[in-house]
Design an enzyme around this catalytic site. Structure first.
Site, short mmCIF file in Angstrom:
data_model
loop_
_atom_site.label_atom_id
_atom_site.label_comp_id
_atom_site.label_asym_id
_atom_site.label_seq_id
_atom_site.Cartn_x
_atom_site.Cartn_y
_atom_site.Cartn_z
N ASN A 210 0.86 -1.19 0.00
CA ASN A 210 0.00 0.00 0.00
C ASN A 210 0.89 1.24 0.00
O ASN A 210 2.12 1.13 0.00
CB ASN A 210 -0.96 -0.02 1.20
CG ASN A 210 -0.20 -0.07 2.51
OD1 ASN A 210 0.50 0.87 2.87
ND2 ASN A 210 -0.30 -1.19 3.22
N ASP A 279 -4.14 -6.67 5.50
CA ASP A 279 -5.06 -7.56 6.20
C ASP A 279 -4.99 -8.98 5.64
O ASP A 279 -5.31 -9.93 6.33
CB ASP A 279 -6.49 -7.02 6.09
CG ASP A 279 -6.66 -5.76 6.92
OD1 ASP A 279 -6.08 -5.71 8.02
OD2 ASP A 279 -7.34 -4.82 6.45
N ASP A 306 -3.68 -10.10 13.28
CA ASP A 306 -3.78 -8.70 13.68
C ASP A 306 -2.78 -8.49 14.82
O ASP A 306 -3.04 -8.90 15.97
CB ASP A 306 -5.21 -8.36 14.11
CG ASP A 306 -5.38 -6.86 14.28
OD1 ASP A 306 -4.50 -6.22 14.90
OD2 ASP A 306 -6.39 -6.32 13.79
N LYS A 337 -12.64 0.55 16.46
CA LYS A 337 -11.37 -0.19 16.54
C LYS A 337 -10.81 -0.12 17.97
O LYS A 337 -10.25 -1.08 18.48
CB LYS A 337 -10.34 0.39 15.56
CG LYS A 337 -10.55 -0.16 14.15
CD LYS A 337 -9.61 0.42 13.12
CE LYS A 337 -10.05 -0.08 11.74
NZ LYS A 337 -9.44 0.57 10.63
N LYS A 341 -10.46 -3.65 19.82
CA LYS A 341 -9.12 -4.20 20.12
C LYS A 341 -8.70 -3.90 21.57
O LYS A 341 -7.57 -4.18 21.95
CB LYS A 341 -8.09 -3.64 19.14
CG LYS A 341 -8.36 -4.01 17.67
CD LYS A 341 -7.19 -3.67 16.75
CE LYS A 341 -7.63 -3.75 15.29
NZ LYS A 341 -6.53 -3.73 14.33
#
Ligand code: PMT
Length: 403
Positions: A210, A279, A306, A337, A341
């Site tokens: 990315n 991901d 993750d 998130k 998390k």
């Protein structure tokens, strides 16, 4: 305030060939917002002229103890009175010896003896001079007198020899000054963090990645060091220089990133996930370059672990900070998130603001709510984010509303 901005620095340049680097140091200090006043010794002036330093600093250059330009004729007193530090760069073996013995027979040594601000020296000399017992003794005495010593570095010397004694590069001196003036709010803390993209290989020449540049993460790593922390930065592939004081572990894929994070984690007080971790990764990596067949092809992807969620899910997790890059509904997704998390803090940014550029616009989400920060450079935002983390890590009774 950035740690250098608005500081008055008296930069003393003594007679070593590294004096040429002092000119660049003045330029960097001025760019960082410092008010620089140069003291140039007779020896220093043999290498670089006062005109250069005056042009770069925008201030008169001082050399003579008897200089009549100071109204009271006391440059040796007045120059240090409102200074934040005197930095001698380069500092020769001779000036170090004279300082530790309290000699005061020229402007610089008199100024140092009469100072009421910190003194920092950046030694520069031939390796034999640096290793000589007299210099070793003198440097030990400098430390004993509370003087800060930056460097020296080792490497190729102007005389052609290789060894310890090179003056630190101007960028490294600036970085050390930033740490010197830093808040110290993270002193004694170990920070492990991730930055940059990951690269998930398809075959030996292709992969999925990315557009994360690593700029946000690298700025944060540096800001943690400036605040006094020990930093291990697990970095995906980026084209950025290593920030001074940071230990970097370079990785490519999410699996390698995970392994490096868990290796660095023992003893960590803080974990910050800035990386844009893929991901998914290809289920299989072809051993050889995939040949064009003209047919359409299907790539099977499997989920990556993750890393942040795993660290935050440890029985005794460090203080965990996540980033959330969204293209819409920032509040909803970033806070989601944080809760999903179980993170102490999430830094939310829109991809159109955060990815790639030098500036960003972020909102901090913590147990006390939502705290938008004014748009700024990633370097400035990093300092504010670290300050916020330091506040949240204080005992609850000492936390103010906005961190
Ligand atoms: O590098 P720059 O060009 O400066 O850009 C900075 C940035 C936009 C990449 C950065 O500010 C940022 O937002 N980073 C997080 C990117 C992201 O998309 O995160 P996420 O929403 O996929 O993941 C949320 C959090 O979990 C992040 O802290 C991420 O590091 C972490 N994560 C995600 C997936 C995964 N497999 N492991 C993780 O640890």
């Amino acid at each position: 305030m950035k740690s250098i901005q608005g500081r008055k620095i008296v930069l003393a340049v003594t007679g070593g060939v590294a004096a040429y680097k002092a000119a660049e140091l003045v330029r960097l200090l001025v760019k960082a917002g410092a008010n620089v006043h140069v003291v140039l010794t007779e020896g220093g002036a043999r290498f670089v002229t006062a005109v250069t330093f005056q042009a770069l600093s925008g201030n008169p250059v001082w050399s003579d103890l008897w200089d009549a330009r100071m109204a009271n004729n006391m440059a040796h007193i007045d120059l240090s009175r409102d200074a934040d530090a005197i930095l001698i760069a380069p500092a020769t073996a001779d000036v170090i010896a004279r300082l530790v013995h309290g000699l005061a027979d020229d402007l610089l040594t008199t100024l140092c003896l009469a100072r009421d601000c910190p003194l920092i020296v950046a030694p520069a000399m031939n390796r034999q001079m640096w290793e000589h017992p007299a210099t070793r003794r003198n440097v030990a005495l400098l430390h004993q007198d509370g003087v800060t010593v930056f460097g020296p570095d080792s490497g190729e010397q102007a005389c052609g020899e290789v060894g310890m004694g090179r003056m630190l590069e101007p960028e490294a001196l600036l970085a050390q000054l930033e740490t010197f003036f830093g808040s110290g709010r993270m002193r004694g803390r170990k920070v492990v963090m991730t930055a940059g993209p990951t690269f998930e290989a398809i075959d030996p020449v292709r992969g999925i990645t990315n557009t994360s540049s690593g700029k946000m993460g690298y700025a944060l790593a540096r800001a943690c060091v400036v605040a006094g922390a020990e930093v291990v930065l697990v970095s995906g592939p980026v084209a950025l220089p290593l920030p001074d004081g940071v230990r970097r572990v370079e990785v490519q894929s999410a699996l390698q990133m995970r392994e490096a994070v868990f290796e660095a984690l023992p003893g960590a007080d803080v974990f910050i996930g800035v990386a844009a971790v893929a991901d998914y990764r290809p289920a299989d990596q072809a051993e050889h370059k995939i040949k064009k067949s003209g047919e359409s092809m299907t790539l099977t992807l499997v989920p990556n672990p993750d890393i942040l969620a795993e660290v935050a899910g440890l029985p005794n997790p460090p203080f965990c900070v996540g980033f959330a890059a969204e293209s819409r509904d920032l509040d909803k997704y970033a806070e989601g998130k944080r809760q999903g998390k179980r993170l102490r803090l999430v830094v939310g940014n829109l991809v159109q603001h955060g990815l790639g550029g030098d500036d960003n616009q972020v909102v901090l989400y913590d147990d006390h709510g939502r705290h938008p920060l004014a748009p700024a450079s990633k370097v400035e935002l990093a300092a504010r984010i670290v300050d916020h983390i330091a506040s949240l890590m204080l005992p609850p009774s000492q936390i103010t509303q906005n961190g």
